[in-house]
Structures are given as structure tokens and as C-alpha cells.
Design an enzyme around this catalytic site. Structure first.
Site, PDB file in Angstrom:
ATOM      1  N   ASP A 145     -10.689  -3.754  -0.845  1.00 55.33           N
ATOM      2  CA  ASP A 145      -9.852  -4.905  -1.161  1.00 55.33           C
ATOM      3  C   ASP A 145      -9.833  -5.113  -2.678  1.00 55.33           C
ATOM      4  O   ASP A 145     -10.900  -5.216  -3.293  1.00 55.33           O
ATOM      5  CB  ASP A 145     -10.506  -6.138  -0.516  1.00 55.33           C
ATOM      6  CG  ASP A 145      -9.510  -7.095   0.064  1.00 55.33           C
ATOM      7  OD1 ASP A 145      -8.296  -6.853  -0.051  1.00 55.33           O
ATOM      8  OD2 ASP A 145      -9.968  -8.089   0.665  1.00 55.33           O
TER       9      ASP A 145
ATOM     10  N   GLU B  76      -3.019  -8.300  -1.782  1.00 51.98           N
ATOM     11  CA  GLU B  76      -2.373  -9.465  -1.169  1.00 51.98           C
ATOM     12  C   GLU B  76      -1.022  -9.714  -1.834  1.00 51.98           C
ATOM     13  O   GLU B  76      -0.887  -9.572  -3.059  1.00 51.98           O
ATOM     14  CB  GLU B  76      -3.265 -10.708  -1.325  1.00 51.98           C
ATOM     15  CG  GLU B  76      -4.584 -10.588  -0.577  1.00 51.98           C
ATOM     16  CD  GLU B  76      -5.415 -11.866  -0.614  1.00 51.98           C
ATOM     17  OE1 GLU B  76      -4.921 -12.916  -1.074  1.00 51.98           O
ATOM     18  OE2 GLU B  76      -6.582 -11.808  -0.188  1.00 51.98           O
TER      19      GLU B  76
ATOM     20  N   LYS C 275      -6.335  -2.425  -0.543  1.00 52.22           N
ATOM     21  CA  LYS C 275      -5.512  -3.492   0.043  1.00 52.22           C
ATOM     22  C   LYS C 275      -5.189  -4.501  -1.051  1.00 52.22           C
ATOM     23  O   LYS C 275      -6.067  -4.847  -1.838  1.00 52.22           O
ATOM     24  CB  LYS C 275      -6.256  -4.177   1.194  1.00 52.22           C
ATOM     25  CG  LYS C 275      -5.469  -5.358   1.776  1.00 52.22           C
ATOM     26  CD  LYS C 275      -6.057  -5.860   3.077  1.00 52.22           C
ATOM     27  CE  LYS C 275      -7.228  -6.789   2.926  1.00 52.22           C
ATOM     28  NZ  LYS C 275      -6.959  -7.994   2.101  1.00 52.22           N
TER      29      LYS C 275
ATOM     30  N   GLU D 287      -1.989 -12.261   8.240  1.00 53.37           N
ATOM     31  CA  GLU D 287      -3.071 -13.242   8.420  1.00 53.37           C
ATOM     32  C   GLU D 287      -2.489 -14.646   8.581  1.00 53.37           C
ATOM     33  O   GLU D 287      -1.611 -15.059   7.804  1.00 53.37           O
ATOM     34  CB  GLU D 287      -4.032 -13.217   7.209  1.00 53.37           C
ATOM     35  CG  GLU D 287      -5.127 -14.271   7.333  1.00 53.37           C
ATOM     36  CD  GLU D 287      -6.306 -14.082   6.389  1.00 53.37           C
ATOM     37  OE1 GLU D 287      -6.352 -13.092   5.647  1.00 53.37           O
ATOM     38  OE2 GLU D 287      -7.191 -14.959   6.422  1.00 53.37           O
TER      39      GLU D 287
ATOM     40  N   ASP E 238     -12.715  -8.656   0.171  1.00 52.76           N
ATOM     41  CA  ASP E 238     -13.225  -9.576  -0.857  1.00 52.76           C
ATOM     42  C   ASP E 238     -13.784 -10.833  -0.186  1.00 52.76           C
ATOM     43  O   ASP E 238     -14.326 -11.720  -0.851  1.00 52.76           O
ATOM     44  CB  ASP E 238     -12.182  -9.884  -1.938  1.00 52.76           C
ATOM     45  CG  ASP E 238     -10.972 -10.628  -1.416  1.00 52.76           C
ATOM     46  OD1 ASP E 238     -10.843 -10.799  -0.188  1.00 52.76           O
ATOM     47  OD2 ASP E 238     -10.129 -11.048  -2.251  1.00 52.76           O
ATOM     48  N   SER E 239     -13.708 -10.883   1.161  1.00 51.03           N
ATOM     49  CA  SER E 239     -14.437 -11.904   1.920  1.00 51.03           C
ATOM     50  C   SER E 239     -15.935 -11.783   1.648  1.00 51.03           C
ATOM     51  O   SER E 239     -16.708 -12.694   1.965  1.00 51.03           O
ATOM     52  CB  SER E 239     -14.158 -11.769   3.423  1.00 51.03           C
ATOM     53  OG  SER E 239     -14.340 -10.423   3.841  1.00 51.03           O
TER      54      SER E 239
END
Ligand code: KIV
Length: 265
Positions: A85, A117, A115, A184, A46-47
Site C-alpha cells: 500500500d 487510493e 495499491k 471500500e 497502511d492500516s
């Protein structure tokens, strides 16, 4: 084509004592090049919100945007494991939402894993996805979707209590059935400790050299993101290469040297 990489291979790479390589990709040409170069895991991060769409952070990124990027990457990738993501609010509201949205990445996007978070607080969600055969990569430490709680992009695991909490997060993610976990923005010594204490692979970004593998945002690696980050080694200056090529084209058009007779019909 070499053998397709699956989630089982990712564990095997770790167990064999080899390092896992992971890079982000957001479109077809990059996916093709990264795949040919031999990367193990391609992450449609999602970057994309920051490096492709130009948002200030990843929070505005939508499911539709991520599905679009994932489909494009899936068309260019043959061998690498494709992880999508899950964007902010696509898995936090409810487990049925998380299952539906994760399913879309596999069914429509062509991803092989998602993925998400968050550590201990996401344990039930990770388990709910794994239970319907959606492989999950965890992501703990500096989680960019938590920017407002963290008060910015701050290294995690330096304050009292954070070390134990991060270790508990890693164990929770593993227990829930994740096949790997991104660490991270954590101190190298803590990443090393977590990597020693869990069985599944750790993939580091800003987490030192002791993780089972490393991930970078491809635009940082290539000098295309317009930012310099302490933890991201820049291997090329594509911004310069592109600027020079564009300036040469502009000059040739303005001088009348492009197109030439050979480039005309
Ligand atoms: O969105 C992303 O690109 C990521 C990686 C940097 C781990 O989450």
C-alpha cells in the site's frame, strides 16, 4: 510449493467465476501462516498505522515504515501475490515521486504490485506506474487517506452524484491499467453494479457480497484490533487467547512453578 500467484492469475480467478481472497499482513509470522493457509493476495496495508503502530488514522504512516513491513512479509510469503500500500504523500505530490516510491516497494520491499487510493484524479498516476511495469491495484469509495475530506469514515455512494462519480472512478482506474480495484465502504447494490460494468476484478471491504473477492484487515478477523466493525466478521478471539496465556505465565513465574527442573539446565 504450489504455483506462485501473479497478477494474471488474479484476473483468471475472476474469469473462472471463483472468488479472490485477500488479507492484510504486516510481518513475517503472519505472512508465513497466511501463505500456508492459501490466501491469494497479501496486502501490506497502511492500516498498519492503526493496527500495528496505534496511530489514530493512516495519515502518519511513512515510506520507511511501509518498506520495513513489506520486507518482513516478503520473507514469509512464498505463493500469494504481494501488494504494498502506498502511504499518504508518497504518490500524491508528483508522478516522479510516485514512480520512485512505487519502484522502492518492488526493488527493496519484494512486492509485486502497489495499491493507491483514488479514482479519476489518480488516473494519470496509475498509468504512469503501469507504464514502467509496476502493477497497480486501485482503491475507491471510502478511501481512508481522504478522512478529512470525507469528514470521517463514511459510506460513499449514498448521496446524489456519488453513484455516477464512483462508477466513473472504477472505469478510470481500469482504463489507466490497474489489474484490480478495492471497493471500500460502498452500498452492496452499487458494488454489484460496478463489478458488472468493469472487466477487472473488484475486491470488496464493507461493499457487500457481489464483488469478485473480499479483503479484511487480519487483526479484525482475529479479534486483535480492539474494534468491532459491522462489515468485518471476527473468526477468533486472539486477544482473549493471548491474555490468558500471559496471565498463566505471570502466575507461574510468581508462584515459582516456572521454570521447572525440566526447563532448567
Ligand atoms: O490499508 C489497508 O489495510 C487497506 C485494506 C483494508 C483495503 O487498504
Amino acid at each position: 510449493m504450489d504455483k506462485k500467484i501473479t497478477v494474471l492469475d488474479i484476473q483468471k480467478i475472476k474469469d473462472d467465476g471463483r472468488k479472490i481472497t485477500m488479507l492484510t499482513a504486516y510481518d513475517y509470522p503472519f505472512a508465513r501462516i497466511l501463505d500456508t493457509s492459501g490466501v491469494d493476495i497479501m496486502l501490506v496495508g497502511d492500516s498498519a498505522g492503526s493496527v500495528i503502530a496505534g496511530y489514530e488514522n493512516t495519515l502518519p504512516v511513512t515510506m520507511e515504515e511501509m518498506i520495513y513491513h513489506t520486507k518482513a512479509v516478503a520473507r514469509g510469503r512464498k505463493k500469494a501475490l504481494l501488494v504494498a500500500d502506498m502511504p499518504f504523500m508518497s504518490y500524491q505530490v508528483s508522478i516522479p515521486d510516485a514512480r520512485f516510491n512505487a519502484g522502492r516497494f518492488l526493488k527493496e520491499g519484494g512486492a509485486e504490485a502497489v495499491k493507491i487510493e483514488g479514482g479519476s484524479q489518480m488516473k494519470d498516476t496509475i498509468k504512469a506506474l503501469v507504464d514502467i511495469d509496476v502493477p497497480v491495484m486501485g482503491h475507491i469509495g471510502l478511501t481512508p487517506q481522504s478522512i478529512h475530506r470525507m469528514g470521517g469514515y463514511r459510506i460513499q455512494g449514498r448521496k446524489e452524484g456519488q453513484v455516477e462519480a464512483l462508477l466513473a472512478d472504477a472505469l478510470a482506474v481500469q482504463e489507466a491499467g490497474a489489474f484490480a480495484v478495492v471497493l471500500e465502504g460502498v452500498p452492496a447494490a452499487l458494488a454489484e453494479k460496478i463489478t458488472r460494468e468493469i472487466r477487472i476484478p473488484t475486491i470488496g471491504i464493507g461493499a457487500g457480497p457481489h464483488c469478485s473477492g473480499q479483503v479484511l484487515v487480519i487483526h479484525d478477523l482475529l479479534g486483535l484490533s480492539g474494534r468491532k466493525l459491522k462489515f468485518a466478521r471476527q473468526y477468533a478471539d486472539l486477544e482473549k487467547v493471548i491474555s490468558e496465556a500471559v496471565e498463566n505465565y505471570l502466575g507461574d513465574v510468581r508462584s515459582g512453578s516456572f521454570p521447572s527442573a525440566e526447563e532448567s539446565f
